[in-house]
Design an enzyme around this catalytic site. Structure first.
Site, PDB file in Angstrom:
ATOM      1  N   HIS A 103      45.702  36.060  37.140  1.00  0.00           N
ATOM      2  CA  HIS A 103      46.393  35.131  38.017  1.00  0.00           C
ATOM      3  C   HIS A 103      45.369  34.441  38.905  1.00  0.00           C
ATOM      4  CE1 HIS A 103      45.723  38.725  40.381  1.00  0.00           C
ATOM      5  NE2 HIS A 103      45.853  37.989  41.481  1.00  0.00           N
ATOM      6  N   ASP A 145      45.049  32.956  43.067  1.00  0.00           N
ATOM      7  CA  ASP A 145      45.663  33.381  44.322  1.00  0.00           C
ATOM      8  C   ASP A 145      46.383  32.278  45.091  1.00  0.00           C
ATOM      9  OD1 ASP A 145      44.997  36.009  44.010  1.00  0.00           O
ATOM     10  OD2 ASP A 145      43.133  35.886  45.140  1.00  0.00           O
ATOM     11  N   HIS A 192      41.684  35.853  37.801  1.00  0.00           N
ATOM     12  CA  HIS A 192      41.150  37.211  37.779  1.00  0.00           C
ATOM     13  C   HIS A 192      42.273  38.204  37.537  1.00  0.00           C
ATOM     14  CE1 HIS A 192      42.342  36.248  41.899  1.00  0.00           C
ATOM     15  NE2 HIS A 192      42.612  37.529  42.063  1.00  0.00           N
ATOM     16  N   ARG A 208      42.348  54.435  42.823  1.00  0.00           N
ATOM     17  CA  ARG A 208      41.460  53.319  43.179  1.00  0.00           C
ATOM     18  C   ARG A 208      41.975  52.680  44.462  1.00  0.00           C
ATOM     19  NH1 ARG A 208      41.808  47.656  42.593  1.00  0.00           N
ATOM     20  NH2 ARG A 208      40.003  46.554  41.711  1.00  0.00           N
TER      21      ARG A 208
END
Length: 689
Positions: free
Chosen positions: A540, A542, A612, A622
């Site tokens: 996508h 941003d 990204h 994570r």
């Protein structure tokens, strides 16, 4: 009707329903002269686009077969013509049998020999091509650069797997998909397709086979595996087979460079001969005489190689008296002599005929290179990626004149990340600071007072669990004593560090404001990670709605159009998967990948130039601090200011209590919100990192 009749002959080549297919994409009409691969491929794509799956399969397979047959014909003709009287190129100058001779020696005698051999070879190739391929020979079946690239990328197999799937031939669909995926491991759509095939009950594990793996690679892998199990006697035949087949592959590559075919790109040239010391020594396990021959063969390529010279001394010491007649392997000696002869001819053409040639081999003796070219070639060699040391991080003062944070280094810039307005900086957090923020995320999650994802399963994949914490929620929890105030304060400080660095690097003349700050952890769900190929976060952009079909990105709601720069500050690396990656606007072609680590910031502009996503987190947890920045003050993060004020207030008297209203808004909804783009295309899904 006419279109159907044109495809009918190829339909007849398909096996009847229910009959077993031959393994792989076997020839459909053995012995028939090859047709034009480009025309077959184009017709195959037309059939595919029309939904005519059976004709598409037949045409695409015939395109692959014809291309392979064309290559075999060229190779056979090249071998035959090389043996013609008077057609052999002079490998070395008659007066200069050794590599120490200069390139100008005996040029007067060498040039006529080269010219006569070249003319004879060209005549022979033309005649042979006409016999094998029909009138016009190879020129009639000439393949353009675009098609060469398509076959090199194995694109026909991508179409084949989809057509086979429509025909309910799942075994062949999985094989074609795997064949494409081997050559395109970062192709995101194929990752999803592979995951679907693995879940299908009708697809067996052995279906995932590479239909284009050269046989010598399989032999090489088998030999190394046997060698690793100390089965040297069994490994030797496999490694010998790998060597001989790789040399044959070099001959095939040479044949492809002769005739009217367009010049191949550098990446399509021979991959090498596998002439490493380890391979030769492995072939000669248990036979010292062969070991000496193999080490001497290595020294033909690298005469100054210290490890090879030490091995040679060791083997000769074990042999005792020198053995007469021991020398380099004859096949390798012939290869080296032939290669050097060809290089001499190529360099002659570069120096006198204006041709271009980039020597792929670092072992070419300097004496074979014209003196005028040596310096340039030396510079080019020093630029090669395999000779590069890893880029050395530079202090912040090297890329900006202002030292904002001591110890911060620029690890990768936009050029090294293959894009624009991208950067990786390290050192924004110490390991101790990462530990404080990780503890903050853990304490907030255990208290149940999360903000954002509420610890539910990820909105992007069912195989991960998300937890989120805003700066204001962290401040409120700290005031209530649920989490440590040190962590909440550091969360504010770290976000300001990111904002300052992002502004200094990308926007020194224009103020950036924090727009949204979110501490996010994503954890792999135990027992759900087997053969997983989905993404932790889809590709996508941003600040716009990405349309992969056109490569456009619509900067309109529901996208956060006011976002100008994005940042990800990582807190840990003790997990599997989870790397950030950038793609082209098609959302398929990966251009760069970044591995998280404590204190590492990935900063980039938020538009279409930086699509990204995140690879799947397959084990562990994570955690990162996700931040977005804006030039528009009206879109600044009010919660950040409220959190700062809250943490600076004196402790309230007992009994006053905290405000009854929780002013912390949830982050933007992660429900699938849809938007109709300007072109009237299917709705796109709103995505939030």
């Amino acid at each position: 009707m006419f279109r159907f009749l044109r495809w009918l002959p190829l339909l007849l080549l398909l096996p009847p329903p229910g009959s077993p297919e031959p393994p792989g994409l076997a020839p459909l009409s053995a012995g028939a002269p090859p047709q034009a691969p480009d025309l077959l491929y184009a017709d195959g794509l037309r059939a595919y686009a029309a939904g005519a799956w059976a004709p598409a399969v037949a045409l695409l397979r015939e395109a692959l077969r014809s291309r392979a047959a064309l290559g075999r014909a060229r190779r056979d003709c090249a071998a035959r013509c090389a043996a013609e009287p008077g057609a052999a190129f002079p490998a070395l100058l008659p007066a200069s049998p050794g590599p120490d001779s200069g390139p100008g020696a005996a040029r007067g005698a060498w040039e006529p020999l080269l010219l006569r051999a070249a003319l004879r070879r060209a005549e022979c190739l033309t005649q042979c091509g006409a016999r094998r391929l029909g009138p016009g020979g190879a020129a009639r079946l000439r393949v353009g650069r675009a098609l060469q690239d398509a076959f090199r990328r194995r694109e026909p197999y991508n179409y084949l797997q989809r057509a086979y799937y429509q025909l309910k031939k799942l075994d062949l669909a999985a094989a074609a998909a795997h064949t494409f995926f081997v050559a395109n491991p970062t192709h995101l759509q194929m990752r999803e397709d592979m995951a679907k095939y693995r879940r299908m009950s009708g697809v067996r594990p052995q279906s995932f086979r590479d239909l284009e793996t050269p046989p010598y690679w399989a032999a090489y892998d088998t030999g190394l595996e046997l060698l690793g199990h100390q089965e040297a006697a069994l490994a030797v035949p496999c490694l010998e087979e790998a060597l001989q087949e790789s040399l044959a592959q070099v001959e095939s590559c040479r044949a492809g460079c002769e005739g009217p075919e367009e010049q191949q790109r550098a990446e399509e040239e021979a991959e090498g001969t596998g002439s490493q010391g380890g391979l030769y020594e492995a072939i000669a396990v248990g036979n010292l005489s062969q070991a000496v021959e193999n080490v001497l063969s290595v020294l033909l390529f690298y005469p100054e190689d210290e490890a090879a010279r030490k091995a040679l001394d060791q083997y000769q010491a074990q042999l005792g008296d020198p053995r007469r007649g021991l020398g380099p392997r004859e096949d390798i000696r012939r290869f080296v002599l032939r290669s050097l002869g060809e290089k001499r001819q190529l360099y002659y053409a570069v120096e006198h005929l204006g041709a271009s040639f980039k020597d792929p081999d670092p072992w070419t003796p300097a004496a074979f290179i014209p003196e005028a070219l040596r310096e340039k070639l030396r510079e080019d060699l020093e630029k090669r990626p395999w000779d590069h040391e890893p880029p050395q991080p530079k202090p912040l003062t090297h890329w900006k004149d202002v030292l904002l944070l001591e110890g911060v280094t620029l690890t990768q810039d936009a050029r090294q990340l293959n894009g624009s307005e991208r950067a990786v900086l390290d050192g924004l957090l110490t390991p101790a600071e990462c530990g404080v923020l990780l503890q903050l995320a853990k304490d907030a999650a255990e208290s149940g007072a999360r903000s954002g994802y509420q610890g539910r399963r990820s909105p992007h994949t069912p195989h991960e669990r998300f937890e989120g914490l805003t700066v204001l929620k962290a401040a409120q929890l700290a005031r209530a004593g649920t989490v440590g105030s040190q962590g909440a304060q550091l969360l504010l400080e770290a976000s300001e560090r990111v904002r300052s660095l992002t502004q200094a690097y990308f926007s020194p003349d224009r103020t950036l404001h924090l727009s949204f700050t979110h501490l996010v952890c994503r954890s792999a769900i135990e027992g759900e990670q087997a053969q997983r190929m989905d993404l932790s976060h889809p590709v996508h952009a941003d600040n716009c709605v990405l349309d992969p079909d056109t490569g456009e990105c619509w900067r309109e709601p529901p996208a956060y159009t006011y976002r100008d720069y994005s940042g990800l500050l990582y807190l840990n690396d003790d997990f599997q998967g989870g790397d950030l990656f950038f793609t082209e606007p098609n959302a398929l072609t990966v251009t760069a990948q970044v591995r998280p680590r404590c204190g590492r910031l990935v900063a980039f502009s938020s538009g279409v130039e930086n699509p990204h996503g995140v690879w799947a987190v397959t084990r562990g947890r994570r955690c990162s601090l996700a931040l977005w920045h804006t030039w528009a003050p009206e879109h600044g993060e009010q919660e950040w200011t409220e959190a700062k004020e809250l943490l600076q207030e004196p402790e309230k008297e007992e009994g006053e209590g905290m405000p009854s209203r929780d002013p912390a808004p949830e982050p933007p909804s992660h429900r699938l919100q849809r938007v109709q783009d300007k072109a009237g295309k299917p709705p796109r899904v709103r995505e939030e990192l």
